[in-house]
Design an enzyme around this catalytic site. Structure first.
Site, short mmCIF file in Angstrom:
data_model
loop_
_atom_site.label_atom_id
_atom_site.label_comp_id
_atom_site.label_asym_id
_atom_site.label_seq_id
_atom_site.Cartn_x
_atom_site.Cartn_y
_atom_site.Cartn_z
N THR A 27 0.82 -1.21 0.00
CA THR A 27 0.00 0.00 0.00
C THR A 27 0.86 1.26 0.00
O THR A 27 0.51 2.27 -0.58
CB THR A 27 -0.90 0.03 1.25
N SER A 122 6.53 3.52 8.29
CA SER A 122 5.36 4.20 8.84
C SER A 122 5.10 3.86 10.31
O SER A 122 5.94 4.10 11.16
CB SER A 122 4.15 3.90 7.96
N HIS A 123 3.94 3.29 10.57
CA HIS A 123 3.52 3.01 11.94
C HIS A 123 4.03 1.66 12.44
O HIS A 123 3.72 1.28 13.56
CB HIS A 123 1.99 3.03 11.98
N ASP A 286 2.32 9.17 13.95
CA ASP A 286 2.98 7.87 13.78
C ASP A 286 4.46 8.03 13.43
O ASP A 286 5.01 9.14 13.47
CB ASP A 286 2.25 7.05 12.71
N ASP A 288 6.33 8.15 10.74
CA ASP A 288 6.81 9.12 9.74
C ASP A 288 5.97 10.39 9.69
O ASP A 288 6.12 11.21 8.78
CB ASP A 288 6.88 8.48 8.36
N ASP A 290 2.72 11.06 9.23
CA ASP A 290 1.57 11.36 8.36
C ASP A 290 0.24 11.00 9.01
O ASP A 290 -0.80 11.49 8.60
CB ASP A 290 1.72 10.74 6.96
N ARG A 291 0.25 10.14 10.03
CA ARG A 291 -1.01 9.78 10.69
C ARG A 291 -1.22 10.63 11.94
O ARG A 291 -0.26 11.12 12.52
CB ARG A 291 -0.98 8.32 11.13
N LYS A 385 -0.81 12.50 3.50
CA LYS A 385 -1.56 12.86 4.69
C LYS A 385 -0.58 13.53 5.65
O LYS A 385 0.62 13.32 5.57
CB LYS A 385 -2.24 11.65 5.31
C1 G16 Z 1 -0.64 3.51 4.27
C2 G16 Z 1 -1.19 4.44 3.24
C3 G16 Z 1 -2.57 4.89 3.66
C4 G16 Z 1 -3.46 3.70 3.90
C5 G16 Z 1 -2.81 2.75 4.84
C6 G16 Z 1 -3.60 1.49 4.84
O1 G16 Z 1 -0.50 4.21 5.47
O2 G16 Z 1 -0.35 5.56 3.12
O3 G16 Z 1 -3.07 5.71 2.66
O4 G16 Z 1 -4.68 4.07 4.44
O5 G16 Z 1 -1.51 2.43 4.43
O6 G16 Z 1 -2.98 0.52 5.54
P1 G16 Z 1 -3.51 -0.96 5.49
O7 G16 Z 1 -3.36 -1.44 4.07
O8 G16 Z 1 -2.63 -1.65 6.48
O9 G16 Z 1 -4.93 -0.91 5.93
P2 G16 Z 1 0.92 4.46 6.12
O10 G16 Z 1 0.66 5.41 7.25
O11 G16 Z 1 1.33 3.08 6.57
O12 G16 Z 1 1.78 5.00 5.04
#
Ligand code: G16
Length: 552
Positions: A27, A122-123, A286, A288, A290-291, A385
């Site tokens: 993703t 990310s998280h 989170d 990086d 963005d959350r 985000k």
């Molecule tokens: C990433 C994407 C987000 C998305 C999320 C979904 O978040 O940047 O747009 O909503 O993955 O995660 P999952 O597929 O686990 O539900 P991030 O913050 O990890 O970059």
């Protein structure tokens, strides 16, 4: 500013015995365990594929930084040396390699870069036993589309060699200019440009006025990237008391924490706000940056509701004072924002999960705000985000409305009605079991229509498919939707960001109009749907888990 002497690098082609075949970006970029990334040549191969796929590398400018997790510094060193071998003209790196995802997006746009490489999972947890990741953003500052990541993946599978130069490690301790052969490396303070951007969007005087009053706030940076940004913004610029930023020093393993701002992993902050009366506002971001999670005194703001409230109150922020062009949300995000958009008379788009799907709509000027249930909200100011942007936006609303978060929510629901919403995550499920559950449920969908479910009946059931309104690309298989005849729904998806086994996400939503009971616990309001989907999808039986790992 310091300037180091030009180095004379030797360019090498490193031959590979066998290519890696597991570098399919998910993703949000390539996300794997730190151990996988530490395999010899693993990072290099992916970066080689990126440089072979990205347009304008020869002579172009690249933005580079990360969330400071274990592996960040080594990766920056490798990418700089590979960038020099591929003829980049300049790389802009942040001091100590600390750069949040939204700040990187801003820099890419501001400095006309060909794109950026953001080192983050990310998280996900970090450290030698945690995860590492590489995200590639394009020239609009946003995540690259599937056509790009697919091309990178194809390239990795047949790669025979990569190019790199030998050069001494550049110091990232202070801003300065360096060179590696003919490539310039500009080390900048990664926070300055971001603070400047935020000042253009919000009325800092008004927010400061609020914060300097009796307004105890707690921001939890979770030992991740936002610590330095939050300190500069909230404490130095806006006057929050020292100590308002908690866990503000970025650490390679996030202090052994899980930098995911939700009620489970940011539970210390949640306890402070939800079980005590010492703070009026709480927020966390989170790994990086963005959350975001927003909390008021004894009040948790569901991310779907957050997007709806920001939309309804957008004009309080100078940047959005003229109104919004439109809004967008990911499919699993609740339709709370749709109701607001309808009243405002603006378009509301429903996209698949993943920020990249907002890119075309933002670039085309069709939307101003967008958001996701996964604790992500943002606007057209960047193409990612933006956690701290959301924090400032909420503070701006509080500064204008002069009421608590709980009062803002109550007022919102009493006008628009309430979308009870919850997400149940089953993490680290054996991959076979998760896919078995998903495939079985998908196979059942056609026969579900018309069947009873949670005291209602199923009006439609499908696997969500999206046609991009701008480039008309079609993205299929984005999550199983069970739509009930009263507008309630259940969505089942497999996460695209986990690294251990599979994560099943179950999203539950049910609407109560403003005349209904607006003050229930969502788990109670949604209880019949929760047991309905648990039975239908055989979640407990197939996962062996008697409850979700995380409930939002
Ligand atoms: C990433 C994407 C987000 C998305 C999320 C979904 O978040 O940047 O747009 O909503 O993955 O995660 P999952 O597929 O686990 O539900 P991030 O913050 O990890 O970059």
């Amino acid at each position: 500013m310091t300037t180091s002497a030009p180095a004379e690098p030797t360019k090498r082609q490193v031959r590979l015995e066998t290519p890696f075949t597991d570098q399919k970006p998910g993703t949000s970029g390539l996300r794997k365990s730190s151990k996988q990334f530490e395999q010899p040549h693993y990072l290099e191969c992916f970066i080689e594929a990126v440089f072979q796929t990205l347009s304008g590398v020869e002579g172009g400018t690249l933005v580079l930084g990360g969330d400071g997790r274990y592996g960040n510094r080594r990766a920056i060193d490798v990418i700089l040396r590979m960038g020099a071998a591929h003829g980049l003209s300049k790389v802009i790196v942040s001091t100590n390699g600390i750069l949040s995802t939204p700040a990187a997006s801003n820099l890419i746009r501001k400095r006309d870069a060909i794109g950026g490489i953001i080192l983050s999972a990310s998280h996900n947890p970090g450290g030698p036993d945690g995860d590492f990741g590489v995200k590639v953003n394009g020239p609009n500052g946003g995540p690259t589309p599937a056509s790009f990541t697919d091309a990178v993946f194809e390239c990795t599978k047949t790669l025979e060699q990569y190019s790199i130069v030998d050069a001494d490690q550049i110091s990232l301790d202070t801003p300065g200019e360096h060179v590696i052969g003919s490539m310039k490396v500009e080390v900048i303070d990664g926070v300055d440009d971001f603070v400047e951007l935020m000042q253009q969007l919000f009325d800092f005087d008004r927010i400061s006025d609020l914060i300097r009053g009796d307004f105890p706030l707690a921001f939890d940076a979770m030992h991740a990237v936002t610590g330095p940004y939050a300190q500069r913004l909230l404490v130095d610029r806006l006057g929050a008391p020292k100590g308002s930023v908690r866990n503000g020093i970025p650490l390679e393993d996030f202090g052994a924490g899980h930098p995911d701002p939700n009620l489970t992993y940011a539970h210390e902050l949640a306890d402070l706000l939800l079980n005590g009366d010492g703070y009026r506002f709480g927020a966390a971001c989170d790994g990086d940056g963005d959350r975001n999670m927003i909390l008021g005194n004894r009040c948790f703001v569901n991310p779907s509701d957050s997007l709806a409230v920001l939309t309804a109150n957008a004009t309080v922020a100078p940047a959005y004072a003229d109104g919004l062009a439109g809004v967008a949300r990911s499919m699993p995000t609740s339709s709370a924002v749709d109701v607001v958009a309808r009243e405002l008379g603006i378009a509301c788009f429903e996209t698949p999960t993943g920020w990249k799907f907002f890119g075309n709509l933002l670039d085309a000027g069709q939307i101003t705000l967008c958001g996701e249930e996964s604790f992500g909200t943002g606007s057209n100011h960047v193409r990612e985000k933006d956690g701290l942007w959301a924090v400032l936006f909420w503070l701006q609303i509080m500064a204008e409305r002069r009421c608590s978060i709980a009062e803002i929510m109550a007022k919102h629901w009493s006008h628009f009605g309430r979308h009870y919403y919850s997400r149940h995550d089953y993490e680290a499920v054996a991959s076979d079991a998760a896919h078995g559950l998903y495939d079985r449920l998908e196979g059942m969908l056609p026969s579900l229509v018309g069947q009873p479910f949670a005291g209602r009946s199923i009006g439609a059931a499908d696997n969500f498919s999206y046609t991009d309104p701008i480039d008309h690309s079609v993205t299929k298989g984005q999550g199983l939707r069970i739509l009930l005849n009263d507008g309630s729904r259940v969505v089942v998806r497999l996460s695209g960001t986990g690294t251990q086994g599979a994560t099943i996400r179950v999203y539950l939503e049910s609407y109560v109009p403003s005349s209904g009971d607006l003050n229930q616990d969502p788990q109670i309001a949604l209880a019949d749907m929760i047991s309905g989907i648990n039975g239908l999808a055989e979640i407990q039986k197939r996962t062996g888990m008697d409850r979700p790992t995380v409930i939002t």
